[in-house]
Write a protein that holds these residues in place. Structure first.
Motif, PDB file in Angstrom:
ATOM      1  N   SER A 167       0.831  -1.204   0.000  1.00 15.45           N
ATOM      2  CA  SER A 167       0.000   0.000   0.000  1.00 15.45           C
ATOM      3  C   SER A 167       0.863   1.251   0.000  1.00 15.45           C
ATOM      4  N   SER A 168       0.388   2.270  -0.660  1.00 14.42           N
ATOM      5  CA  SER A 168       1.123   3.538  -0.699  1.00 14.42           C
ATOM      6  C   SER A 168       0.161   4.687  -0.447  1.00 14.42           C
ATOM      7  N   TYR A 169       0.696   5.787   0.026  1.00 15.08           N
ATOM      8  CA  TYR A 169      -0.118   6.947   0.387  1.00 15.08           C
ATOM      9  C   TYR A 169      -0.721   7.591  -0.853  1.00 15.08           C
ATOM     10  N   GLN A 170      -2.004   7.919  -0.762  1.00 12.83           N
ATOM     11  CA  GLN A 170      -2.696   8.632  -1.820  1.00 12.83           C
ATOM     12  C   GLN A 170      -3.236   9.940  -1.250  1.00 12.83           C
ATOM     13  N   PRO A 171      -2.920  11.067  -1.887  1.00 12.74           N
ATOM     14  CA  PRO A 171      -3.431  12.354  -1.380  1.00 12.74           C
ATOM     15  C   PRO A 171      -4.952  12.348  -1.279  1.00 12.74           C
ATOM     16  N   ARG A 172      -5.459  12.998  -0.250  1.00 15.12           N
ATOM     17  CA  ARG A 172      -6.902  13.065  -0.049  1.00 15.12           C
ATOM     18  C   ARG A 172      -7.507  14.165  -0.909  1.00 15.12           C
ATOM     19  N   SER A 173      -8.750  13.934  -1.318  1.00 10.74           N
ATOM     20  CA  SER A 173      -9.493  15.001  -1.979  1.00 10.74           C
ATOM     21  C   SER A 173     -10.089  15.911  -0.906  1.00 10.74           C
ATOM     22  N   GLU A 174     -10.581  17.063  -1.308  1.00 10.82           N
ATOM     23  CA  GLU A 174     -11.158  17.998  -0.334  1.00 10.82           C
ATOM     24  C   GLU A 174     -12.398  17.417   0.338  1.00 10.82           C
ATOM     25  N   GLU A 175     -13.114  16.532  -0.415  1.00 10.42           N
ATOM     26  CA  GLU A 175     -14.339  15.955   0.135  1.00 10.42           C
ATOM     27  C   GLU A 175     -14.050  14.793   1.081  1.00 10.42           C
ATOM     28  N   ASP A 176     -12.867  14.168   0.934  1.00  9.66           N
ATOM     29  CA  ASP A 176     -12.554  12.963   1.717  1.00  9.66           C
ATOM     30  C   ASP A 176     -11.726  13.330   2.932  1.00  9.66           C
ATOM     31  N   ASP A 177     -12.277  13.125   4.109  1.00 10.13           N
ATOM     32  CA  ASP A 177     -11.534  13.409   5.339  1.00 10.13           C
ATOM     33  C   ASP A 177     -10.841  12.165   5.882  1.00 10.13           C
ATOM     34  N   GLY A 178     -10.903  11.059   5.114  1.00 11.23           N
ATOM     35  CA  GLY A 178     -10.233   9.837   5.538  1.00 11.23           C
ATOM     36  C   GLY A 178     -10.993   9.042   6.566  1.00 11.23           C
ATOM     37  N   ALA A 179     -12.203   9.471   6.890  1.00 11.16           N
ATOM     38  CA  ALA A 179     -12.951   8.809   7.970  1.00 11.16           C
ATOM     39  C   ALA A 179     -14.237   8.153   7.497  1.00 11.16           C
ATOM     40  N   SER A 180     -14.502   8.184   6.195  1.00 13.92           N
ATOM     41  CA  SER A 180     -15.781   7.666   5.703  1.00 13.92           C
ATOM     42  C   SER A 180     -15.937   6.180   5.987  1.00 13.92           C
ATOM     43  N   ASN A 181     -14.861   5.413   5.828  1.00 11.19           N
ATOM     44  CA  ASN A 181     -14.940   3.970   6.095  1.00 11.19           C
ATOM     45  C   ASN A 181     -15.204   3.682   7.573  1.00 11.19           C
ATOM     46  N   ILE A 182     -14.580   4.495   8.443  1.00 13.18           N
ATOM     47  CA  ILE A 182     -14.811   4.309   9.883  1.00 13.18           C
ATOM     48  C   ILE A 182     -16.266   4.617  10.224  1.00 13.18           C
ATOM     49  N   ARG A 183     -16.785   5.710   9.669  1.00 13.43           N
ATOM     50  CA  ARG A 183     -18.185   6.070   9.939  1.00 13.43           C
ATOM     51  C   ARG A 183     -19.132   4.978   9.444  1.00 13.43           C
ATOM     52  N   HIS A 193       8.063  -8.815  -5.520  1.00 14.71           N
ATOM     53  CA  HIS A 193       7.072  -7.802  -5.906  1.00 14.71           C
ATOM     54  C   HIS A 193       7.132  -6.611  -4.952  1.00 14.71           C
ATOM     55  N   ILE A 194       7.325  -6.889  -3.663  1.00 14.09           N
ATOM     56  CA  ILE A 194       7.439  -5.800  -2.680  1.00 14.09           C
ATOM     57  C   ILE A 194       8.642  -4.922  -3.005  1.00 14.09           C
ATOM     58  N   LEU A 195       9.779  -5.550  -3.247  1.00 10.31           N
ATOM     59  CA  LEU A 195      10.973  -4.781  -3.607  1.00 10.31           C
ATOM     60  C   LEU A 195      10.701  -3.899  -4.825  1.00 10.31           C
ATOM     61  N   ASP A 196       9.969  -4.454  -5.779  1.00 15.06           N
ATOM     62  CA  ASP A 196       9.695  -3.732  -7.024  1.00 15.06           C
ATOM     63  C   ASP A 196       8.747  -2.556  -6.808  1.00 15.06           C
ATOM     64  N   GLN A 197       8.075  -2.528  -5.658  1.00 10.26           N
ATOM     65  CA  GLN A 197       7.129  -1.440  -5.363  1.00 10.26           C
ATOM     66  C   GLN A 197       7.656  -0.440  -4.337  1.00 10.26           C
ATOM     67  N   THR A 198       8.886  -0.634  -3.880  1.00 15.66           N
ATOM     68  CA  THR A 198       9.401   0.261  -2.839  1.00 15.66           C
ATOM     69  C   THR A 198       9.551   1.696  -3.350  1.00 15.66           C
ATOM     70  N   ASP A 199       9.779   1.864  -4.646  1.00 17.52           N
ATOM     71  CA  ASP A 199       9.879   3.231  -5.167  1.00 17.52           C
ATOM     72  C   ASP A 199       8.530   3.943  -5.065  1.00 17.52           C
ATOM     73  N   THR A 200       7.450   3.254  -5.462  1.00 19.78           N
ATOM     74  CA  THR A 200       6.111   3.839  -5.363  1.00 19.78           C
ATOM     75  C   THR A 200       5.734   4.091  -3.902  1.00 19.78           C
ATOM     76  N   TYR A 201       6.107   3.142  -3.036  1.00 18.32           N
ATOM     77  CA  TYR A 201       5.790   3.271  -1.613  1.00 18.32           C
ATOM     78  C   TYR A 201       6.452   4.509  -1.010  1.00 18.32           C
ATOM     79  N   PHE A 202       7.754   4.666  -1.242  1.00 23.27           N
ATOM     80  CA  PHE A 202       8.450   5.818  -0.666  1.00 23.27           C
ATOM     81  C   PHE A 202       8.081   7.123  -1.375  1.00 23.27           C
ATOM     82  N   ASP A 203       7.730   7.061  -2.660  1.00 25.85           N
ATOM     83  CA  ASP A 203       7.246   8.268  -3.333  1.00 25.85           C
ATOM     84  C   ASP A 203       5.964   8.771  -2.664  1.00 25.85           C
ATOM     85  N   GLY A 204       5.121   7.826  -2.234  1.00 25.24           N
ATOM     86  CA  GLY A 204       3.903   8.209  -1.519  1.00 25.24           C
ATOM     87  C   GLY A 204       4.212   8.887  -0.199  1.00 25.24           C
ATOM     88  N   LEU A 205       5.208   8.357   0.531  1.00 24.39           N
ATOM     89  CA  LEU A 205       5.594   8.970   1.810  1.00 24.39           C
ATOM     90  C   LEU A 205       6.241  10.340   1.588  1.00 24.39           C
TER      91      LEU A 205
END
Length: 607
Positions: free
Chosen positions: A79-95, A170-182
């Motif tokens: 998994s990698s970080y995805q910027p939030r939209s203005e409408e998404d506060d990151g809590a919709s799944n919890i609610r 596969h994980i090694l191959d995705q470390t660039d995307t993962y750290f780019d997200g961070l």
């Protein structure tokens, strides 16, 4: 018998049977409600379990040894970080989940599920309150960030099959995307004025170059080379893979380390070089706009306590006062302690970790229950490993690697030899990490929950205060075990002095954590506090201050958790009276399993 009497009897009998039928209907309706709520709760928690693990192969692999048996399939995804939209506060799944929970009655669930329901409800409600602090988290902390955590997870990624090796690559191959997200997340933190201090950023930059050392990578001597090959050798010896396949994968690992992972670390270092100077606070969290509120949330979510900060301060201060008085009394009784002992190696009879763990297992037997009986329990073993020299600066003195819930037979304890501990410290550290600490606690609770078909969601609810508080609680007990190892009273007194000193130190650091992050204590104030207890070196005091700034609530996770267990023990003694025993108390804690302290207190009062 007169006819009238017969008629009366007949009407009574009919009334009785009608009443019985009505009772049966009510009973059936209640049973249907219970069954319905139970099924809905089971479906909800199973869906949560799958959704939480499906998105991250690392979490999945370290939770389940055989994920296919639980219905997991598909490509390995990091998994990698995805910027939030203005409408998404990151809590919709919890609610959404809390809304589904609100339609289920915990009173209609079986006892174990009802307890899980209440834990999950509080867990999600607390995290919902924390969702408004989107940029207060620090995934790349100099002390515990993923730049040092990911290589450790990769080095211990267990290979049980060819698919595990393929997933790893596969994980090694995705470390660039993962750290780019961070990196993107850190840029957004900076835009919100919440980026780390210049000194902390400098430490991260240095770590990136040190961890992915170019010389070690080019020579094939990096620990991610050697550990990978060691695991493949085991698969080859077991006949799972061929030598040809092994060599092919070794070549692919070399390629990915040098062309994907190392450049990813370089990009982190470059990004942090650019971001240096954007940090607006090198002090405690309270100097950020919502820092005090975030600290309250972080304290509750990390430790699992429901106490107010005022209550916690009182608890810590009273404990500090008692330990300080006990130390003064001990030194008064044995004045030679101040100069007579510098380490315990000369008198401690055990040298190796295996000898120490064997002794701990024997001495704990009277106070702790054996593992729940099962075929798996008969084959629990451990391996002691050393932290790679290139990671010694970024690792704890020791740590336990939690096994998957469906294969707890293989347990690993790592020891960091950079600063080799004396015999007593190693003994108590192994008690913390092994028996009766993390290893014993984890295996016991998981075996018990597996046998009782406890809801799978319990495995994903993490309670730092329960886990680390227990480990520090039993570490304290291990000092008493150590005293019974030696024969002379002076050495035993020295061991008790060491225990009190460690408690005083961690209690002090916990109070400092609150002072720095909630009350605004600056470095000069922290140095003044530390001088009062004999820590006079400015560099030492500065290092303590910097660590607490970078790792808020970390010391409280250990020490407040420990004090919560002592409070629980006091409650159990009051409730159980003459029926109290350490064995019964410890069995209650272990069989209840990881929980917040409100849950443990509530359940204790129902026993």
């Amino acid at each position: 018998m007169p006819l009238l009497q017969i008629k009366k009897w007949s009407r009574k009998r009919r009334s009785f049977f009608l009443g019985l039928s009505a009772f049966a209907i009510v009973f059936i309706l209640i049973s249907c409600f219970i069954t319905s709520d139970g099924r809905r709760f089971q479906t909800l928690t199973e869906d949560l379990f799958h959704s939480e693990l499906s998105g991250n192969i690392l979490n999945l692999h370290y939770t389940l040894a055989y994920p296919e048996k639980y219905g997991f399939a598909g490509e390995a995804s990091l998994s990698s970080y995805q910027p939030r939209s203005e409408e998404d506060d990151g809590a919709s799944n919890i609610r959404s989940t809390l809304n589904q929970l609100s339609k289920i009655s915990p009173d209609r669930l079986k006892e174990d599920d009802s307890y899980t329901y209440k834990l999950l409800n509080r867990y999600l409600t607390l995290r919902l309150s924390g969702s408004s602090y989107a940029y207060y988290d620090e995934p790349l902390s100099p002390s515990s960030g993923m730049q040092s955590g990911l290589p450790i997870l990769l080095a211990d990624y267990t290979f049980r099959s060819s698919k595990d090796v393929e997933d790893y690559l596969h994980i090694l191959d995705q470390t660039d995307t993962y750290f780019d997200g961070l990196i993107q997340y850190e840029k957004e933190k900076a835009e919100h004025g919440l980026f780390m201090s210049d000194s902390a950023a400098g430490d991260v930059i240095e770590q990136c170059y040190s961890i992915m050392d170019k010389d070690a990578l080019s020579s094939g001597a990096h620990f991610l080379h050697t550990t990978f090959e060691e695991r493949l050798n085991t698969l080859e010896q077991e006949g799972i893979i061929s030598q040809e396949q092994k060599m092919k994968w070794i070549s692919e690992n070399d390629r990915l380390l040098t062309t994907v992972m190392a450049p990813a670390y370089e990009r982190v270092a470059d990004a942090f070089t650019i971001l240096q100077g954007s940090g607006q606070n090198d002090k405690g969290l309270c100097y950020f706009p919502e820092g005090r509120a975030y600290y309250e949330y972080l304290l509750a979510s990390t430790t699992g306590t429901s106490r107010s900060i005022a209550e916690i301060k009182t608890l810590l201060f009273e404990d500090f006062r008692q330990n300080f008085a006990a130390m003064a009394s001990l030194l008064g009784q044995y004045p030679q302690l101040a100069a007579a002992f510098t380490n315990s190696d000369a008198t401690f009879p055990y040298i190796t970790p295996v000898e120490m763990l064997d002794d701990l297992k024997n001495r704990m037997a009277a106070d702790f229950p054996p593992f729940p009986q099962s075929e798996e329990a008969e084959d629990i073993h451990y391996t002691i490993k050393s932290v790679s020299p290139s990671m010694e600066d970024y690792c704890s003195p020791a740590y336990y690697l939690t096994p998957p819930i469906d294969d707890m037979r293989n347990n690993i304890i790592y020891i960091n030899h950079k600063n080799s501990p004396d015999a007593l410290t190693l003994y108590t550290t192994l008690a913390h990490e092994g028996y009766p600490g993390h290893l014993y606690q984890t295996v016991y609770s998981q075996l018990y929950m597996n046998q009782n078909n406890t809801s799978c969601i319990r495995y994903l609810l993490h309670y730092g205060g329960y886990v680390e508080g227990w480990a520090f609680y039993v570490e304290n007990l291990s000092y008493q075990y150590a005293q019974s190892v030696v024969s002379d009273s002076l050495t035993a007194a020295w061991y008790e002095a060491c225990r009190l000193n460690r408690n005083i130190q961690l209690c002090l650091y916990s109070m400092l954590d609150i002072a720095i992050h909630y009350e605004g204590a600056t470095l000069p104030k922290a140095q003044a506090i530390l001088r009062k207890v004999g820590i006079t070196d400015p560099q030492t005091a500065s290092a303590i201050y910097d660590y607490i700034v970078e790792e808020p609530v970390n010391y409280l996770k250990y020490y407040l958790g420990f004090l919560e267990f002592l409070s629980l023990k006091d409650t159990a003694q009051n409730l159980w009276g003459d029926d109290f025993s350490l064995l019964r108390f410890h069995q209650f804690i272990l069989e209840t399993g990881p929980s917040d302290f409100q849950g443990l207190n509530d359940k204790l009062r129902l026993r």
